[in-house]
Design a protein around this motif. Structure first.
Motif, PDB file in Angstrom:
ATOM      1  N   THR A   2       0.822  -1.203   0.000  1.00 45.65           N
ATOM      2  CA  THR A   2       0.000   0.000   0.000  1.00 45.65           C
ATOM      3  C   THR A   2       0.862   1.262   0.000  1.00 45.65           C
ATOM      4  OG1 THR A   2      -0.110   0.089   2.405  1.00 45.65           O
ATOM      5  CG2 THR A   2      -1.785  -1.221   1.280  1.00 45.65           C
ATOM      6  N   PRO A   3       0.318   2.388  -0.534  1.00 41.16           N
ATOM      7  CA  PRO A   3       1.083   3.649  -0.553  1.00 41.16           C
ATOM      8  C   PRO A   3       1.505   4.100   0.840  1.00 41.16           C
ATOM      9  CG  PRO A   3      -0.816   3.773  -2.016  1.00 41.16           C
ATOM     10  CD  PRO A   3      -0.970   2.499  -1.252  1.00 41.16           C
ATOM     11  N   ILE A   4       0.624   3.908   1.830  1.00 41.36           N
ATOM     12  CA  ILE A   4       0.949   4.336   3.203  1.00 41.36           C
ATOM     13  C   ILE A   4       2.153   3.546   3.722  1.00 41.36           C
ATOM     14  CG2 ILE A   4       0.145   4.403   5.584  1.00 41.36           C
ATOM     15  CD1 ILE A   4      -2.651   4.914   4.562  1.00 41.36           C
ATOM     16  N   ARG A   5       2.153   2.241   3.471  1.00 44.70           N
ATOM     17  CA  ARG A   5       3.265   1.409   3.928  1.00 44.70           C
ATOM     18  C   ARG A   5       4.563   1.821   3.248  1.00 44.70           C
ATOM     19  NH1 ARG A   5       3.406  -5.248   3.909  1.00 44.70           N
ATOM     20  NH2 ARG A   5       5.541  -5.450   4.682  1.00 44.70           N
ATOM     21  N   ARG A   7       5.332   4.804   2.101  1.00 46.16           N
ATOM     22  CA  ARG A   7       5.759   6.088   2.663  1.00 46.16           C
ATOM     23  C   ARG A   7       6.380   5.913   4.046  1.00 46.16           C
ATOM     24  NH1 ARG A   7       0.535   9.950   1.116  1.00 46.16           N
ATOM     25  NH2 ARG A   7       0.835   9.867  -1.165  1.00 46.16           N
ATOM     26  N   LEU A   8       5.786   5.038   4.848  1.00 48.29           N
ATOM     27  CA  LEU A   8       6.350   4.789   6.186  1.00 48.29           C
ATOM     28  C   LEU A   8       7.743   4.181   6.087  1.00 48.29           C
ATOM     29  CD1 LEU A   8       3.236   3.419   8.125  1.00 48.29           C
ATOM     30  CD2 LEU A   8       4.419   5.589   8.507  1.00 48.29           C
ATOM     31  N   TYR A  11      10.055   6.922   5.133  1.00 50.27           N
ATOM     32  CA  TYR A  11      10.289   7.861   6.240  1.00 50.27           C
ATOM     33  C   TYR A  11      11.281   7.294   7.256  1.00 50.27           C
ATOM     34  CZ  TYR A  11       9.493  10.675  10.425  1.00 50.27           C
ATOM     35  OH  TYR A  11       9.678  11.464  11.531  1.00 50.27           O
TER      36      TYR A  11
END
Length: 438
Positions: A2-5, A7-8, A11
């Protein structure tokens, strides 16, 4: 993915640190298990001041959760925070019971020390203090702390016990809990030889389970309600802390927390390979911000000074390299707010093997010290030796830094650009003189 994963992971720098979610989560769980004792030890110590046990338990879990999550999210380091051992003893036995200061006033002193820390952080002074420590001593600090926590582990295991004749001696290896600790030590060692990253966690849990089967785990849960924290929250007395004896109390909280934190920070970051090539620690201001903010929250909720925990090295040894490790540890402390009694079965003899072997792993950096150069070798030796023998990271760092500065000055090698180093050494000497008079 997923995009959120994605990005995390970007980061926290998973690729740069060659890590993954499974490793970081296991590392956070390992760190939590090795320092979960603070949930019970800290309230037991502070409750002797008259502070309600249930309230301090909730405050301990809350500030450890907040501090660790803030450290992981803002600074991206695998450093867990909790009320510091030693500082809680000073709070109870010296300030409250020894000096007769009410615990509310002592909390006020903790609050003021946190505010001063925050001011020193924003002004850049704390960062300069860290930079003043010669990088040659970084490995010595790490090695000294390694011996320190290994010594704690040997003591908790019953392998080393006090002796009137020789100070310490070999314990009874046939004692049930000592035998269980030796089993855990051997199990973790075998798993490490087999390159199993979860070796620390498996060893601690297996030793605990075997201890339950052998009837060596004695557990009497003492449930509490979160509302109990009202008995200490916002009860601090700041004006009282500014009156008689306030400066001395605040200074001790400042000094011990500062240099314990620096020692822990240097040791853990070096063990994790997170120190930059120029011997600086990236995002240092964020690390100190998390530490100071957690201390302020701790004083507001009802506990003594919060600091970085050397047990974070256990998580690093399990592969933790990013802030996710600290966040996982913090989330587990938050869960402990509701299920703290369930953490009780993890005894010290089960965590002792992890401390012993983590301490051993932290000695690897000693090989980088130029022992043939007396200007470096002597201060490094004093640092390594005095941290475990004085039972204080701050005292050991004081001996090493002061001896390094004195050798520089006496041999005519002092340089003006190192003025902060000599200022620190002077403060350490004044502290030793103060201790000698008291």
């Amino acid at each position: 993915m997923t995009p959120i994963r994605i990005r995390l992971e970007q980061y926290f720098g998973f690729s740069a640190h060659d890590t993954n979610w499974r490793t970081e989560i296991l590392a956070g769980l390992t760190t939590f298990i090795t320092m979960a004792y603070i949930i019970f030890v800290n309230p037991a110590i502070l409750s002797e001041t008259g502070m309600p046990l249930a309230a301090v338990t909730a405050a301990t879990c809350l500030c450890a959760a907040f501090g660790s999550i803030l450290m992981g999210a803002a600074a991206n380091y695998p450093l867990a925070l909790a009320p510091g051992m030693g500082l809680n003893a000073y709070f109870t036995y010296t300030v409250v019971k020894g000096m007769g200061v009410p615990w509310q006033t002592a909390l006020g002193a903790v609050f003021l020390s946190g505010v001063i820390f925050l001011a020193l952080t924003f002004s850049g002074i704390r960062q300069r203090l860290v930079a003043a420590i010669p990088h040659q001593l970084h490995a010595a600090v790490g090695g000294g702390i390694g011996l320190f926590i290994a010594f704690i582990g040997f003591r908790n295991a019953g392998i080393i016990v006090p002796s009137v004749a020789t100070t310490v001696t070999l314990g009874n290896l046939r004692a049930p809990q000592t035998a269980l600790a030796i089993f855990g030590l051997l199990l973790i060692a075998v798993l490490q030889v087999l390159r199993i990253r979860a070796s620390m966690l498996i060893g601690v849990l297996a030793t605990t389970f075997l201890g339950v089967l052998c009837h060596q785990v004695h557990w009497q849960p003492e449930p509490y309600h979160l509302s109990a924290i009202k008995a200490t929250a916002f009860h601090l007395d700041i004006p009282g802390a500014l009156r008689i004896g306030g400066f001395e109390i605040i200074f001790v909280f400042l000094f011990v927390d500062l240099f314990d934190n620096i020692g822990t920070l240097v040791a853990v970051t070096q063990r994790a390979g997170l120190i930059a090539p120029d011997h600086t620690i990236p995002r240092l201001n964020r690390i100190f911000f998390a530490d100071a903010t957690a201390t302020i929250l701790g004083s507001l909720t009802g506990t003594s000074t919060v600091t970085s925990y050397i047990e974070s090295s256990a998580g690093v040894a399990a592969g933790g390299r990013t802030g996710v490790t600290a966040i996982v540890t913090g989330l587990l402390f938050f869960c402990a707010l509701f299920v703290a009694p369930l953490v009780g079965p993890i005894p010290t003899f089960a965590t002792a093997p992890a401390l012993i072997l983590v301490g051993g792993l932290m000695l690897t950096g000693l090989g980088t010290i130029e022992w043939d150069d007396p200007q470096i070798g002597i201060p490094a030796f004093l640092t390594v030796a005095t941290i475990p023998l004085t039972w204080s990271i701050a005292d050991g760092l004081s001996f090493g830094l002061t001896s390094y500065a004195l050798l520089q000055v006496i041999t005519g090698r002092a340089q003006r650009k190192d003025w902060m180093l000599y200022l620190l050494a002077t403060l350490f000497l004044l502290r030793f003189i103060y201790i000698a008079k008291h």
